[in-house]
Structures are given as structure tokens and as C-alpha cells.
Design a protein around this motif. Structure first.
Motif, PDB file in Angstrom:
ATOM      1  N   GLN A 179       0.890  -1.118   0.039  1.00 14.38           N
ATOM      2  CA  GLN A 179       0.097  -0.465  -0.054  1.00 14.38           C
ATOM      3  C   GLN A 179       1.090   1.332   0.222  1.00 14.38           C
ATOM      4  O   GLN A 179       0.819   2.369  -0.809  1.00 14.38           O
ATOM      5  N   ASP A 180       1.740   1.540   0.892  1.00 13.61           N
ATOM      6  CA  ASP A 180       2.558   2.946   1.359  1.00 13.61           C
ATOM      7  C   ASP A 180       3.995   2.798   0.839  1.00 13.61           C
ATOM      8  O   ASP A 180       4.519   3.359   1.284  1.00 13.61           O
ATOM      9  N   PRO A 193       9.325   7.935  -2.931  1.00 15.54           N
ATOM     10  CA  PRO A 193       9.568   9.478  -3.343  1.00 15.54           C
ATOM     11  C   PRO A 193      10.554   9.768  -4.019  1.00 15.54           C
ATOM     12  O   PRO A 193      10.528  10.573  -4.826  1.00 15.54           O
ATOM     13  N   LEU A 194      11.574   9.828  -3.101  1.00  9.99           N
ATOM     14  CA  LEU A 194      12.342  10.801  -3.204  1.00  9.99           C
ATOM     15  C   LEU A 194      13.370  10.705  -5.256  1.00  9.99           C
ATOM     16  O   LEU A 194      14.039  10.782  -5.253  1.00  9.99           O
ATOM     17  N   SER A 227       0.621  11.115  -7.998  1.00 11.42           N
ATOM     18  CA  SER A 227      -0.268  10.565  -7.241  1.00 11.42           C
ATOM     19  C   SER A 227      -0.596   8.889  -6.902  1.00 11.42           C
ATOM     20  O   SER A 227       0.217   8.383  -6.843  1.00 11.42           O
ATOM     21  N   GLY A 228      -1.196   8.876  -5.701  1.00 12.98           N
ATOM     22  CA  GLY A 228      -1.136   7.905  -4.747  1.00 12.98           C
ATOM     23  C   GLY A 228      -1.735   6.531  -6.024  1.00 12.98           C
ATOM     24  O   GLY A 228      -1.202   5.712  -5.918  1.00 12.98           O
ATOM     25  N   GLY A 229      -2.516   7.283  -6.830  1.00 10.41           N
ATOM     26  CA  GLY A 229      -2.886   5.932  -7.876  1.00 10.41           C
ATOM     27  C   GLY A 229      -1.900   5.583  -8.696  1.00 10.41           C
ATOM     28  O   GLY A 229      -1.721   4.588  -8.672  1.00 10.41           O
ATOM     29  N   SER A 246      -7.544   1.339  -0.967  1.00  9.90           N
ATOM     30  CA  SER A 246      -7.426   2.138   0.150  1.00  9.90           C
ATOM     31  C   SER A 246      -7.414   3.477   0.954  1.00  9.90           C
ATOM     32  O   SER A 246      -8.258   4.411   1.946  1.00  9.90           O
ATOM     33  N   ALA A 247      -6.426   4.544  -0.241  1.00 12.93           N
ATOM     34  CA  ALA A 247      -5.728   5.409   0.886  1.00 12.93           C
ATOM     35  C   ALA A 247      -6.305   6.569  -0.674  1.00 12.93           C
ATOM     36  O   ALA A 247      -5.835   7.624  -0.756  1.00 12.93           O
TER      37      ALA A 247
END
Lengths: 369, 258
Positions: free
Chosen positions: B86-87, B92-93, B147-149, B174-175
Motif C-alpha cells: 500500500q504505502d 518518493p525521492l 499521485s497515490g493512484g 484504500s487511500a
């Protein structure tokens, strides 16, 4: 969403903003400013004569050597606060092995390197196994190693400085790799052409004032190239970024995070040992107080170079420029006749500015608010 | 159809805690099998057992009918079992291209060194992103700007590109917002049609029903049974997940909005 058309919500970004995301940018700008500043302030003081250049480039190279190790380790997400103590410890071990125990200098250097790299591995192993912050673990080693560095020479020789390494190292093949100079004939030639001043009196009369490039500077350049190459051009470099960016995500993707981190601790120890060996060969002695505060200076150079304290982002070239800024300012203030204690004030201000800038850049990259 | 991947009576104990107490679960090629469960039902433990993070205390894992044992996630990946968390899917970097090839960097040999083949990596990344309908500014764009998606989609594309046969998705929706959820569900559908077995873990019944072929409910470390598409109503699934009674009472007092 269509296939090839540009998403209308992606704004064009200016080249400036794009360049800003490169970690080196701040330190490139900083280096230019620093050179311009001292170019005006201290041009007549001899700072930019061959001797002056040699002076600040040697100091910068010292910072660079430990900054490369600290940089890769910080990108991998860890700190090493034991660098300064490791420098003192390594130097003392070389002196004890070669002077007190009368080992050949090359053996002493090799054994010391093995010992230091093993201590680096131990640092890393403890951090990985306990899950404690490396800040704390290496802080413990800062004291442990410094304690031994003072204890051993007092126990053996009843003093805290061991000299006589120069005599022992005379003619040693490995010692000359750390303490020697390169390019003497070139400098003699330059002096003959009148491009470099020669000594006018004393025992070295007629010789050029700068008679070669110290091995220390070549080590620094070599380590910077090596570090930059590994980080940007190899698979291992990607693992370093991944381990520092998010260790768990990297593990799930199959990156051997523990191995990467331990290797980086070992590399940091290696760099400290290179620094110590060069220093001992230059001075011909080892002192128990050598390397004091070097760990912080290395970290500051790395942060000025654009690396994030939280890991996962940074550049070896940036760290090298950070070290250059560091060296030029420290020696430049001396040439300009400014009170040297102000250097620390400057350093603090620079560090703060760099961290604030880096945090801002991080927001741009990750799109955080 | 014979299942591609199967778990039989799998148990996982952590000290005195029984996290999984007998799980039976299977997934076939081209099938999306939804695993539903409330928080604490043992979903995370189950995912980690499937993906090689934990070794099961007892029970068997079968891949194409052959028993397999995973010592670490790498072994599961090499067997074709890929997990998208999920996360923790992306860093990200780092750039999309560096993320895409994390742990599987393409190599080119130059001057006797094994170098990271950035050109190849960038090219493949751009191609794969275009296929998934994500417009990148360039392969060096940091994942943090997605984005998260989109991050979930990149992670799915990565798993598929590296030969996943079984794709485990840990709460991919979920997020996310409505539109992003729709995009991810469309991606899941596309992946399934390519013959990949998808294990879709969620606690959102509507998301499960949108793409699932079969549904298994996990409660208190046990599988409560499996139903095929069309054989079960959303309300029944919801009740099973919550463990029956309480939710029925709760639901009536909330006017059927849960």
C-alpha cells in the motif's frame, strides 16, 4: 487519460526550477560566491599564488576525503559520528605499530586499514542488529575510540604523541602513496620558466616554493570520482539511494539493504583511515587529539553539498564542493587577516542556510506542501 | 482450472499469538481473487507469508501443484510472486526510472565494469508508463510528484514487467479518491486479462465486487469460506468480514449506510 497528449494539469516547469532540484546546485553557487568574495577581499594576500592555492586545496582535500565517506553513508540513511575519533585512532595505531613495535610501515598501514574497516563493519552491524539510530551507536564509538587513542600511547610510551614515524617511513613504498608528492619535475620546470617563485635563501634556496602535488589531494580527487561513479553509474548506487530513501520498500523490492548499509559504514571508516594515514605521514607523528570534530565537519560539508539528513538524496560532487567551500573559507579568512574564531560563526550560518535550502528543495521534489 | 498458487492449512504463530490459524486459499491464472478482512483479521500476515517475508509455522504453499518454501522475498519474486504494498511500493525521492528498476537494475558492461544502463531503464520506463496511461514529464521525474493512484499503477506495471505470475495487491485503493480508485481497478482488470493471477486484498466490499472473480473472507486468522462472483451479496460479505451479529445491529441503527 489519453496515450500521448500531455496531461493538462502538468504545469511546465522553468529550467531554473528544474536545475534547483539537482543536489549540487546550492554548492556550485556557494563555491562561485566564495571564490568571488575572496577574490576581492584577499587577492593581494597571496591566497591565489601557487603557494596559497596549495594551502587551501590541501585543507579542502582533507575535508573532501572524509566528506565522500560521510556522503555515501548519509545517502544510505545513516550517520557516522565516530569519524573524528577513527582518524585519531587510526593514526595512533600506525604510530604504535611502526615506531613502538618496529613493524615495517607498510604492514602497520595495512593492519590499521583492516582494523578500522572492521570497526566500521562493527558500527554498521550493531546499527542493523539493534535497530538503534546510527547517531547513538556511532556516538558511543566516538568516545570508545577516543578513549583508546589516549589510553594506548599513555600505557605504552607514557605520552600522548608518538613521533618518529617519518624516519620509520623513509623509503617505504606504501608510505609514499600517502605522504609523497607527485609531479616534482613539472614544478621545477615551471619554476625555471619563472611561473612559480623559488626560495631565495635557506637550505632549499633555488627550489620551487611548490614542489609537487601532495598525495592527499590525489586521494581526495580519486575518492570523489570513485564515489560519484559508484553512486550514479552502478547498480550498487541505486541500492544506496533506495536503502536511504525507504529501507523497508527497498527490502521488499529485493535490495540487500543491510549489506549496503554495513558496506557504507566500512567505506566511511576507510575514508577516515586514508585521512589519518596521510596526516601521520605528513606530520611524522600521531597525536591523541587528532581528528577532533572532524565528524561534524564532514557532515556539514555533505549537507552544504545538498544531501538530505534523512537520507535517500544527495551528491558526491556536491559534498566535494561543500568541502571546497569549507577549505577556501577557513584558509581565506586567515589570508584576509580576519579573526579565525569568526570562521565558526560563518560555518554555523552556512549550515543553517544549507539545511533550509535543502528542505525547500525536498518539498519541490516530493510535491509535499 | 487448476490453481496457479495455493495455500493449504497455513498457520503462522508469533510467540503465543496465533496470527493465522488455518488458511486455505488459491488463485488461478487470469483470475482476480479478493481477500477481504477487517483490521486485525490477519491480512498483513497472510500477505507476508505469501510473499516470503514470513515462513509459515505449518501448512503448505504450492506453486503449480509443487510445494515451495521461501526463505526471503527475493525467492518469492523469482518464483513469480510479486507484492505491491500500500504505502511502501515506491521511494518518493527517487526518479520513476530508478524506482522502476530498483533491485532489478539493467546492466551494461563497459571497461570491465557492470554499469547501470540508464538509457535502457529510461526507455523501458517511459514505454511501460505510456501503456498504463501515465503521462510523465520524463523518466527522471521523482515518484514523490505522482499521485497515490499513479504510484500504485507504476508499482503494478513494475511487477508485471518483471514477470509476475501472481500479483498480490495490498489494499491498493484504500487511500485513494474515487477517480484514482477507478484507474487502479481498471489497471487490475487489464493485468488479469493478460493471464496474471491477482490477489486483491481490501476491506472495501464495493471495490472487491467491482473486479473480483472469487471472494474469500478472513476473520480472526481463519478463512471463513470462498464464494464465486454472483453468489454473494455485498451485505453478506460485509457481515462475514465483521464476524456477523454486531454489524447487523450497528447497520440497522445507522440506517444501512455502513
Amino acid at each position: 487519460m489519453s496515450d500521448s497528449t500531455q496531461d493538462e494539469r502538468i504545469k511546465d516547469i522553468s529550467p531554473l526550477r528544474q536545475a534547483l532540484v539537482r543536489p549540487e546546485l546550492g554548492s556550485i553557487a556557494g563555491a562561485i560566491i566564495v571564490f568571488l568574495f575572496f577574490g576581492f577581499l584577499a587577492f593581494d594576500s597571496g591566497m591565489f599564488s601557487p603557494r596559497g592555492v596549495l594551502n587551501w586545496s590541501t585543507v579542502s582535500a582533507q575535508f573532501m576525503i572524509i566528506a565522500v565517506g560521510a556522503c555515501l553513508l548519509m545517502i544510505a540513511g545513516e550517520f557516522d559520528l565516530s569519524v573524528g575519533s577513527m582518524i585519531g585512532f587510526a593514526g595512533m595505531m600506525i604510530a604504535i605499530f611502526s615506531v613502538t613495535l618496529q613493524w615495517p610501515v607498510w604492514t602497520s598501514i595495512c593492519v590499521t586499514f583492516v582494523l578500522c574497516i572492521a570497526l566500521g563493519a562493527l558500527n554498521g552491524y550493531i546499527v542493523i542488529r539493534t535497530g538503534l539510530p546510527s547517531f547513538i551507536v556511532t556516538l558511543a564509538f566516538l568516545f570508545i575510540l577516543r578513549g583508546f587513542t589516549i589510553f594506548f600511547p599513555q600505557l605504552i610510551e607514557r605520552k600522548t604523541i608518538i613521533g618518529g614515524v617519518s624516519d620509520a617511513a623513509d623509503g617505504d613504498w606504501l608510505a609514499s602513496l600517502f605522504g609523497g608528492k607527485v609531479g616534482e619535475p613539472v614544478f621545477v620546470w615551471l619554476a625555471d620558466l619563472g611561473l612559480i617563485d623559488v626560495f631565495e635563501r635557506g637550505s632549499r634556496a633555488g627550489q620551487p616554493v611548490v614542489d609537487g602535488i601532495p598525495a592527499l589531494i590525489l586521494w581526495a580527487i580519486g575518492l570523489v570520482i570513485f564515489g560519484h561513479f559508484v553512486l550514479t553509474r552502478t547498480r550498487f548506487g541505486n541500492w544506496i539511494f533506495a536503502s536511504g530513501g525507504d529501507a523497508q520498500a527497498a527490502r521488499y523490492a529485493g535490495v540487500p539493504v543491510n549489506r549496503v548499509k554495513i558496506l557504507m559504514f566500512m567505506f566511511s571508516a576507510f575514508c577516515a583511515c586514508v585521512f589519518a594515514t596521510c596526516q601521520v605521514m605528513e606530520f611524522g607523528s600521531a597525536g591523541a587529539d587528532r581528528g577532533l570534530l572532524k565528524e561534524f565537519e564532514a557532515i556539514i560539508a555533505v549537507v552544504i553539498g545538498g544531501a538530505l539528513l534523512t537520507g535517500g538524496y544527495g551528491s558526491v560532487i556536491g559534498a566535494a564542493l561543500g568541502a571546497l567551500i569549507f577549505g577556501v573559507v577557513q584558509q581565506g579568512l586567515f589570508f584576509a587577516g580576519v579573526e579565525s574564531s569568526l570562521f565558526r560563526v560563518f560555518l554555523g550560518v552556512l549550515l543553517l542556510a544549507a539545511v533550509i535550502l535543502n528542505t525547500y528543495i525536498r518539498r519541490i521534489i516530493t510535491g509535499e506542501k | 482450472m487448476d490453481p496457479l498458487f495455493e495455500m493449504q492449512d497455513v498457520e503462522k504463530h508469533f510467540g503465543t499469538v496465533i496470527a493465522l490459524g488455518g488458511v486455505n486459499f488459491s488463485v488461478s491464472e487470469g483470475e482476480c481473487h479478493c481477500l477481504l478482512g477487517d483490521n486485525g483479521a490477519g491480512k498483513s500476515t497472510l500477505i507476508k507469508t505469501m510473499s516470503g517475508v514470513h515462513a509459515p509455522t505449518s501448512g503448505r504453499l504450492l506453486m503449480r501443484g509443487q510445494e515451495v518454501r521461501f526463505e526471503d522475498p527475493r525467492q518469492a519474486i523469482s518464483q513469480g510472486i510479486a507484492t505491491v504494498y500500500q504505502d511502501l511500493a515506491m521511494i518518493p525521492l527517487m526518479s520513476v526510472s530508478r524506482n522502476f528498476f530498483m533491485g532489478n537494475e539493467p546492466i551494461k558492461r563497459r571497461f570491465g565494469f557492470n554499469l547501470f544502463d540508464h538509457e535502457q531503464a529510461d526507455k523501458v520506463t517511459m514505454d511501460e508508463m505510456r501503456k498504463m496511461g501515465i503521462n510523465l514529464r520524463g523518466p527522471h521525474q521523482a515518484v514523490g510528484t505522482l499521485s497515490g493512484g499513479e504510484r500504485q499503477t507504476v508499482a503494478i506495471a513494475r511487477a508485471v514487467y518483471f514477470g509476475a505470475k501472481v500479483l498480490i495487491l495490498d489494499e491498493p485503493t484504500s487511500a485513494l479518491g474515487v477517480r484514482q480508485t477507478a484507474n487502479v481497478l481498471a489497471t487490475v482488470d487489464r493485468v488479469r486479462k493478460n493471464g496474471i493471477a491477482v490477489v486483491f486484498i481490501t476491506h472495501n466490499v464495493r471495490h472487491a465486487l467491482a473486479v473480483g472473480d472469487r471472494f474469500t473472507v478472513l476473520n480472526r486468522g481463519k478463512t471463513l469460506g470462498t464464494a464465486n462472483k454472483g453468489e454473494i451479496t455485498p451485505e453478506e460479505l460485509q457481515d462475514l468480514m465483521a464476524g456477523g451479529q454486531e454489524l447487523v445491529e450497528l447497520e440497522s441503527s445507522l440506517g444501512g449506510t455502513v
